[in-house]
Design a protein around this motif. Structure first.
Motif, PDB file in Angstrom:
ATOM      1  N   ARG A 497       0.857  -1.201   0.000  1.00  0.00           N
ATOM      2  CA  ARG A 497       0.000   0.000   0.000  1.00  0.00           C
ATOM      3  C   ARG A 497       0.893   1.252   0.000  1.00  0.00           C
ATOM      4  NH1 ARG A 497      -2.557  -3.310   4.358  1.00  0.00           N
ATOM      5  NH2 ARG A 497      -4.157  -4.537   3.284  1.00  0.00           N
ATOM      6  N   ALA A 498       0.978   1.909  -1.145  1.00  0.00           N
ATOM      7  CA  ALA A 498       1.950   2.991  -1.322  1.00  0.00           C
ATOM      8  C   ALA A 498       1.320   4.365  -1.402  1.00  0.00           C
ATOM      9  CB  ALA A 498       2.779   2.751  -2.592  1.00  0.00           C
ATOM     10  N   LEU A 499      -0.020   4.461  -1.353  1.00  0.00           N
ATOM     11  CA  LEU A 499      -0.678   5.758  -1.361  1.00  0.00           C
ATOM     12  C   LEU A 499      -1.088   6.112   0.065  1.00  0.00           C
ATOM     13  CD1 LEU A 499      -1.888   8.152  -2.928  1.00  0.00           C
ATOM     14  CD2 LEU A 499      -3.995   6.812  -3.189  1.00  0.00           C
ATOM     15  N   ILE A 500      -0.641   7.276   0.538  1.00  0.00           N
ATOM     16  CA  ILE A 500      -0.885   7.677   1.920  1.00  0.00           C
ATOM     17  C   ILE A 500      -1.903   8.811   1.935  1.00  0.00           C
ATOM     18  CG2 ILE A 500       0.191   8.397   4.082  1.00  0.00           C
ATOM     19  CD1 ILE A 500       1.295   5.784   2.928  1.00  0.00           C
ATOM     20  N   ILE A 501      -2.816   8.734   2.886  1.00  0.00           N
ATOM     21  CA  ILE A 501      -3.832   9.770   3.046  1.00  0.00           C
ATOM     22  C   ILE A 501      -3.953  10.101   4.524  1.00  0.00           C
ATOM     23  CG2 ILE A 501      -5.761   8.133   3.258  1.00  0.00           C
ATOM     24  CD1 ILE A 501      -7.420  10.149   1.588  1.00  0.00           C
ATOM     25  N   GLY A 502      -4.300  11.359   4.820  1.00  0.00           N
ATOM     26  CA  GLY A 502      -4.432  11.733   6.221  1.00  0.00           C
ATOM     27  C   GLY A 502      -4.982  13.135   6.377  1.00  0.00           C
ATOM     28  N   ARG A 503      -5.013  13.571   7.611  1.00  0.00           N
ATOM     29  CA  ARG A 503      -5.545  14.894   7.927  1.00  0.00           C
ATOM     30  C   ARG A 503      -5.120  15.259   9.349  1.00  0.00           C
ATOM     31  NH1 ARG A 503     -11.933  16.743   7.488  1.00  0.00           N
ATOM     32  NH2 ARG A 503     -11.585  18.986   7.559  1.00  0.00           N
ATOM     33  N   ALA A 504      -5.135  16.550   9.639  1.00  0.00           N
ATOM     34  CA  ALA A 504      -4.924  17.029  11.008  1.00  0.00           C
ATOM     35  C   ALA A 504      -5.957  18.113  11.253  1.00  0.00           C
ATOM     36  CB  ALA A 504      -3.512  17.565  11.199  1.00  0.00           C
ATOM     37  N   ARG A 505      -7.146  17.687  11.599  1.00  0.00           N
ATOM     38  CA  ARG A 505      -8.280  18.609  11.772  1.00  0.00           C
ATOM     39  C   ARG A 505      -8.091  19.425  13.040  1.00  0.00           C
ATOM     40  NH1 ARG A 505     -12.544  21.326  12.687  1.00  0.00           N
ATOM     41  NH2 ARG A 505     -14.603  20.768  11.857  1.00  0.00           N
ATOM     42  N   GLN A 506      -8.165  20.771  12.915  1.00  0.00           N
ATOM     43  CA  GLN A 506      -8.063  21.629  14.088  1.00  0.00           C
ATOM     44  C   GLN A 506      -9.134  21.256  15.108  1.00  0.00           C
ATOM     45  OE1 GLN A 506      -8.197  25.649  12.329  1.00  0.00           O
ATOM     46  NE2 GLN A 506      -6.170  25.978  13.192  1.00  0.00           N
ATOM     47  N   GLY A 507      -8.792  21.462  16.377  1.00  0.00           N
ATOM     48  CA  GLY A 507      -9.737  21.131  17.439  1.00  0.00           C
ATOM     49  C   GLY A 507      -9.708  19.685  17.855  1.00  0.00           C
ATOM     50  N   GLY A 508      -8.797  18.890  17.285  1.00  0.00           N
ATOM     51  CA  GLY A 508      -8.648  17.505  17.707  1.00  0.00           C
ATOM     52  C   GLY A 508      -9.701  16.561  17.161  1.00  0.00           C
ATOM     53  N   ILE A 509     -10.527  17.004  16.204  1.00  0.00           N
ATOM     54  CA  ILE A 509     -11.586  16.128  15.699  1.00  0.00           C
ATOM     55  C   ILE A 509     -11.000  14.920  14.978  1.00  0.00           C
ATOM     56  CG2 ILE A 509     -13.692  16.056  14.321  1.00  0.00           C
ATOM     57  CD1 ILE A 509     -13.796  17.896  16.739  1.00  0.00           C
ATOM     58  N   SER A 510      -9.809  15.075  14.395  1.00  0.00           N
ATOM     59  CA  SER A 510      -9.150  13.944  13.732  1.00  0.00           C
ATOM     60  C   SER A 510      -8.237  13.180  14.681  1.00  0.00           C
ATOM     61  CB  SER A 510      -8.318  14.458  12.553  1.00  0.00           C
ATOM     62  OG  SER A 510      -7.340  15.380  13.003  1.00  0.00           O
ATOM     63  N   GLY A 511      -8.185  13.597  15.943  1.00  0.00           N
ATOM     64  CA  GLY A 511      -7.223  13.051  16.888  1.00  0.00           C
ATOM     65  C   GLY A 511      -6.236  14.132  17.271  1.00  0.00           C
ATOM     66  N   LEU A 512      -5.414  13.844  18.258  1.00  0.00           N
ATOM     67  CA  LEU A 512      -4.516  14.843  18.837  1.00  0.00           C
ATOM     68  C   LEU A 512      -3.196  14.913  18.074  1.00  0.00           C
ATOM     69  CD1 LEU A 512      -5.265  14.015  22.575  1.00  0.00           C
ATOM     70  CD2 LEU A 512      -6.301  15.792  21.150  1.00  0.00           C
ATOM     71  N   GLY A 513      -3.309  15.107  16.764  1.00  0.00           N
ATOM     72  CA  GLY A 513      -2.146  15.188  15.897  1.00  0.00           C
ATOM     73  C   GLY A 513      -2.503  14.708  14.506  1.00  0.00           C
ATOM     74  N   PRO A 514      -1.539  14.720  13.569  1.00  0.00           N
ATOM     75  CA  PRO A 514      -1.810  14.281  12.200  1.00  0.00           C
ATOM     76  C   PRO A 514      -2.086  12.779  12.129  1.00  0.00           C
ATOM     77  CG  PRO A 514       0.247  15.537  12.361  1.00  0.00           C
ATOM     78  CD  PRO A 514      -0.163  15.203  13.752  1.00  0.00           C
ATOM     79  N   THR A 515      -2.764  12.365  11.058  1.00  0.00           N
ATOM     80  CA  THR A 515      -3.007  10.948  10.795  1.00  0.00           C
ATOM     81  C   THR A 515      -2.350  10.559   9.475  1.00  0.00           C
ATOM     82  OG1 THR A 515      -5.065  11.336   9.579  1.00  0.00           O
ATOM     83  CG2 THR A 515      -5.242  11.058  11.961  1.00  0.00           C
ATOM     84  N   LEU A 516      -2.005   9.285   9.343  1.00  0.00           N
ATOM     85  CA  LEU A 516      -1.456   8.723   8.105  1.00  0.00           C
ATOM     86  C   LEU A 516      -1.986   7.300   7.941  1.00  0.00           C
ATOM     87  CD1 LEU A 516       2.309   9.823   8.360  1.00  0.00           C
ATOM     88  CD2 LEU A 516       0.550  10.845   6.897  1.00  0.00           C
ATOM     89  N   TYR A 517      -2.604   7.016   6.778  1.00  0.00           N
ATOM     90  CA  TYR A 517      -3.097   5.677   6.465  1.00  0.00           C
ATOM     91  C   TYR A 517      -2.645   5.325   5.045  1.00  0.00           C
ATOM     92  CZ  TYR A 517      -6.253   7.101  10.232  1.00  0.00           C
ATOM     93  OH  TYR A 517      -6.771   7.574  11.407  1.00  0.00           O
ATOM     94  N   ALA A 518      -2.224   4.070   4.828  1.00  0.00           N
ATOM     95  CA  ALA A 518      -1.731   3.615   3.528  1.00  0.00           C
ATOM     96  C   ALA A 518      -2.774   2.738   2.848  1.00  0.00           C
ATOM     97  CB  ALA A 518      -0.422   2.840   3.706  1.00  0.00           C
ATOM     98  N   ILE A 519      -2.996   2.957   1.554  1.00  0.00           N
ATOM     99  CA  ILE A 519      -3.985   2.199   0.786  1.00  0.00           C
ATOM    100  C   ILE A 519      -3.400   1.837  -0.583  1.00  0.00           C
ATOM    101  CG2 ILE A 519      -6.054   3.138   1.904  1.00  0.00           C
ATOM    102  CD1 ILE A 519      -6.175   5.248  -0.267  1.00  0.00           C
ATOM    103  N   SER A 520      -4.083   0.937  -1.328  1.00  0.00           N
ATOM    104  CA  SER A 520      -3.621   0.533  -2.661  1.00  0.00           C
ATOM    105  C   SER A 520      -4.807   0.148  -3.536  1.00  0.00           C
ATOM    106  CB  SER A 520      -2.632  -0.639  -2.556  1.00  0.00           C
ATOM    107  OG  SER A 520      -3.229  -1.713  -1.842  1.00  0.00           O
ATOM    108  N   PRO A 521      -5.544   1.118  -4.073  1.00  0.00           N
ATOM    109  CA  PRO A 521      -6.712   0.793  -4.909  1.00  0.00           C
ATOM    110  C   PRO A 521      -6.366  -0.012  -6.153  1.00  0.00           C
ATOM    111  CG  PRO A 521      -6.681   3.119  -4.279  1.00  0.00           C
ATOM    112  CD  PRO A 521      -5.359   2.551  -3.891  1.00  0.00           C
ATOM    113  N   TRP A 522      -5.134   0.144  -6.673  1.00  0.00           N
ATOM    114  CA  TRP A 522      -4.760  -0.503  -7.930  1.00  0.00           C
ATOM    115  C   TRP A 522      -4.770  -2.024  -7.854  1.00  0.00           C
ATOM    116  CZ3 TRP A 522      -1.793   3.047  -5.230  1.00  0.00           C
ATOM    117  CH2 TRP A 522      -0.821   2.515  -4.393  1.00  0.00           C
ATOM    118  N   ASN A 523      -4.800  -2.566  -6.668  1.00  0.00           N
ATOM    119  CA  ASN A 523      -4.821  -4.026  -6.533  1.00  0.00           C
ATOM    120  C   ASN A 523      -6.222  -4.617  -6.618  1.00  0.00           C
ATOM    121  OD1 ASN A 523      -2.027  -4.207  -6.221  1.00  0.00           O
ATOM    122  ND2 ASN A 523      -2.149  -3.889  -4.007  1.00  0.00           N
TER     123      ASN A 523
END
Length: 811
Positions: A497-523
């Motif tokens: 899984r080589a495509l990374i997606i994430g967010r750092a929503r102000q106010g902690g709605i995404s969690g108390l810091g940035p997020t990173l998740y790896a996916i691979s739609p091409w498979n």
């Protein structure tokens, strides 16, 4: 028994009176508590304490009650504004240092939360008849809070301090004090009938004296980017409640104890800190005596990118029509003729994808070329090159996303990926969300299209879910930044899984810091069926904001602030070094939800009527705010992220190993906000969008070159501002060392020597010099310079440019 003369008795009286005056907290005269009105169980039982003030203000739904301490009570349910109670009389000058205190009694068997309002010029309810100004009162026991909690069959007090300035300025001549009762967002007005207004008092004891300045500020170096500060507990006439930490005279931190750890400093750099103390109503002391520290040299591995690897090249402008966009950025190595076509002649091959205005009916994507960046010596945007449109703005969203009805402001991620897996051609990935996605909402939001023809609807794929449609990660943690990692790394650690997606929503709605998740739609197809649920590998996810308090953030990023705004991310590499970069604006100091201009929590003014007009100082409106911000790049170790993917460490354990505080002088806009970023892995160039850089929503793109600072600096026509060191590693067996450099700029030249702990040993040169070639001979065994065997560093500063190199002496 001693015999006192009349004179001695008089002097003793004067001394006692004077001592009393000066020891009363912040008072310029003896403190008083004046009863404006103490309501009884009937009008005849009312007590008044201020001459000429004896006319009761009372709405028709207020009745006298003998319950509890007796007073005025609502006799039926009422709306948010349809009640008032107060007192009026002859005009009086209300001064700074005074405060109005209202005592309430809860006649029910349940806890009630409320926020009363106060007016000095409206004799009736807030929204009918005479309409004046209504201010929000505070909790008497905790001035930070507006919401007051009153226990069953108990009393509580609300308070309003008379201020001369700001949104709660009320000092002046007034002939009435009126109170409106607001119950928790206006949703439980039926609870008003259980609250009795007992009395309204005027107190002359408001705290106006700041604390004494903190003393004995000391420090402890914890790493090459962190330093712990300690100081003695502050002294105040009432009490010290918190502290501001200043870095080079700007607020860096906030603490409710006499200790604070500063993070995200740069290695081997000098910083000066001071501390101020605050009391409960935010009177601030003078700054403490400063302490100056030099952080440790870089302690990380040699395969990690360092802050000194970033060389700023300048900026260029978007074409006309790109205003209020730039929320996403993706580098296209094949764009504008590719790496060897006509677009590469200026040294900046490829192209960039981004978007225009991010409002619901827009946020279209287009492509631009990359002109050479320019550093304007006059900071004049007219001197900057302007990009050219290569593809027009196109709505690349599928119908299922275009039909979303709740969009306020789009959030967009873009990433270009070469063919892989079942893909037959390169793809431009795009991921969609919107700002007010909260809680456990989940949409199919990931898509792809043809980067060479954005309008080719036959190439559209998606949308797909990231993870299961009814399970985390939820939308607030997704759909902002996207980038790819090397496929070899992904094959080793994230099941390809080589495509990374994430967010750092102000106010902690995404969690108390940035997020990173790896996916691979091409498979899963070319393209996968719409609404396919994609498996993912979690690389970074901090703790939940719902487990946090206003002072504690379990499992968070270091020095977490609710106003942190991390907006871009990418995988960086140069030679054998790499890092995952996240870029944005770090919130510093205290935090609140409200407006920046007043540095005041929204709860202070949320119920003010009319609502204050903040546009002149806060054109961006309300939101999560901090005392100060700095644009910043933070760097994560790919080894730690791989450990999260394998399950060997928790997703909240990785912390940035280094940070680069971006030079604020390079920014053109007021806010200095980074909206997105993308890295050219071929030419090692980082692009980042500065939001509203030229006002009216116009954006710039800033450019940095990654250059390995572990190797000798090579001269480059593309980097006219760098200076060259001719000798990087002096001969360790020769006590005579010659340090030679070439500077293309005039400025103050400073050359200093430091030990391995970052302590300054000697200053070899510190003077203004024009551009040219210079050398300094350093003899380590002279009477002037005595160095024992060991590792040392020398730091050369020319203007704002800095180089640090190692010296090894063996005697």
């Amino acid at each position: 028994m001693k015999n006192y003369t009349l004179k001695s008795i008089f002097l003793l009286y004067v001394f006692t009176l004077t001592f009393s005056i000066f020891t009363l907290a912040g008072r310029t005269s003896l403190a008083q508590s004046i009863i404006l009105v103490d309501y009884g169980s009937s009008p005849s039982e009312n007590i008044y304490g201020l001459e000429g003030w004896n006319v009761v203000l009372k709405s028709s739904n207020q009745v006298y009650s003998s319950l509890g301490p007796a007073g005025l009570q609502t006799n039926s349910n009422c709306s948010e504004f349809s009640d008032y109670r107060g007192i009026s009389g002859s005009s009086r000058n209300f001064r700074y240092g005074e405060r109005i205190v209202v005592t309430w009694y809860n006649t029910s068997n349940q806890e009630i939360r409320f926020i009363p309002r106060i007016s000095f010029n409206d004799p009736d309810e807030p929204d009918t008849g005479i309409t004046g100004t209504w201010f929000t009162m505070r909790d008497f026991t905790n001035f930070r809070r507006a919401m007051i909690t009153i226990e069953p069959l108990s009393s509580a007090k609300s308070v309003f301090n008379i201020f001369r300035n700001g949104i709660n300025a009320a000092a002046g001549n007034h002939s009435l004090v009126n109170i409106n009762l607001h119950i928790e967002w206006g949703e439980q007005n039926e609870l008003k009938q259980y609250l009795i207004c007992d009395k309204i008092e005027l107190m002359t004891d408001a705290d106006t004296l700041p604390p004494q300045k903190p003393t004995n500020l000391t420090y402890q170096l914890l790493s090459d980017s962190r330093v712990k500060l300690n100081w003695d507990i502050g002294v105040d006439n009432v009490s010290v409640t918190d502290y501001f930490i200043y870095l080079d005279n700007k607020i860096e931190g906030y603490s409710r104890t006499n200790s604070f750890t500063v993070s995200f400093l740069e290695p081997f750099k000098q910083y000066t800190f001071t501390i101020t103390a605050l009391d409960q109503i935010r009177n601030e002391s003078q700054k403490s005596d400063p302490v100056t520290i030099t952080t440790l040299p870089f302690q990380g591995r040699n395969d990690l990118i360092r802050p000194t690897d970033f060389i700023y090249l300048g900026a260029f402008k978007f074409p006309s029509g790109w205003e209020f966009g730039g929320d996403a950025l993706a580098y296209n190595p094949q764009g504008d003729g590719g790496q060897s076509g006509s677009g590469s002649i200026d040294g900046y091959p490829g192209s960039l994808f981004s978007n225009n205005i991010d409002q619901p009916t827009f946020c279209y994507v287009a492509e631009i070329n990359i002109p050479p960046p320019i550093i304007s010596t006059t900071h004049n945007p007219d001197e900057l090159n302007t990009a050219i449109n290569l593809q027009p703005f196109t709505n690349i969203r599928p119908n299922s996303i275009n039909n979303w009805t709740d969009v306020d402001v789009w959030r967009l991620g873009l990433a270009y990926l070469s063919p892989r897996g079942l893909q037959s051609s390169p793809k431009l990935y795009h991921s969609w969300g919107y700002h007010f996605q909260l809680g456990e909402s989940k949409s199919a939001s990931l898509c792809w299209c043809n980067p060479s023809n954005l309008a080719d609807t036959n190439s559209y794929g998606g949308p797909w879910y990231i993870g299961l449609s009814n399970s985390p990660p939820y939308d607030p943690a997704l759909n902002d930044y996207m980038f790819s990692v090397p496929q070899t790394w992904a094959d080793s650690f994230t099941s390809g899984r080589a495509l990374i997606i994430g967010r750092a929503r102000q106010g902690g709605i995404s969690g108390l810091g940035p997020t990173l998740y790896a996916i691979s739609p091409w498979n899963l197809g070319n393209p996968p069926p719409i609404f396919t649920e994609l498996n993912f590998s979690k690389l970074l996810e901090y703790g939940s904001v719902y487990n946090a308090t206003d002072t504690t953030y379990p499992n968070s990023i270091l020095n977490y602030n609710l106003a942190d705004d991390w907006k871009g991310a990418d995988w960086l590499s140069i030679n054998n070094k790499s890092a995952v970069m996240i870029i944005g604006r770090k919130g510093l100091g205290d935090h609140w939800y409200g407006f920046q201009g007043e540095s005041t929590p929204l709860s202070w003014i949320e119920f003010n009527i009319p609502f204050p007009d903040f546009y002149p100082t806060d054109p961006d409106g309300k939101g999560h705010r901090a005392n100060h911000y700095t644009p910043m790049i933070i760097l994560y170790d790919p080894v730690q992220l791989a450990a999260v993917a394998s399950g060997s460490i928790n997703s909240y354990e990785p912390q940035p190993y280094a940070a680069l505080r971006l030079d604020t002088s390079i920014f053109y806009g007021r806010s200095k906000i980074i909206k997105s970023a993308s890295f050219d892995p071929i030419n090692k160039i980082l692009y980042a969008v500065e939001a509203d850089a030229l006002q009216e929503g116009e954006n710039l793109i800033h450019v940095w070159k990654l250059q390995d600072s572990q190797t000798e600096v090579k001269e480059s026509k593309l980097i006219p501002t760098e200076f060259k060191l001719y000798q990087n590693f002096p001969n360790p067996f020769n006590p005579r060392t010659k340090i030679k450099w070439q500077s293309p700029v005039s400025g103050r030249h400073t050359l200093k020597v430091f030990d391995i702990l970052g302590n300054e040993i000697y200053t070899l040169i510190d003077e203004y010099k024009p551009a040219g070639i210079y050398e300094v001979e350093f003899q380590s065994s002279t009477d002037q310079y005595q160095l024992t065997s060991g590792v040392y560093f020398y730091k050369l500063t020319v203007g704002k440019y800095v180089k640090i190199n190692k010296m090894l002496f063996i005697k």
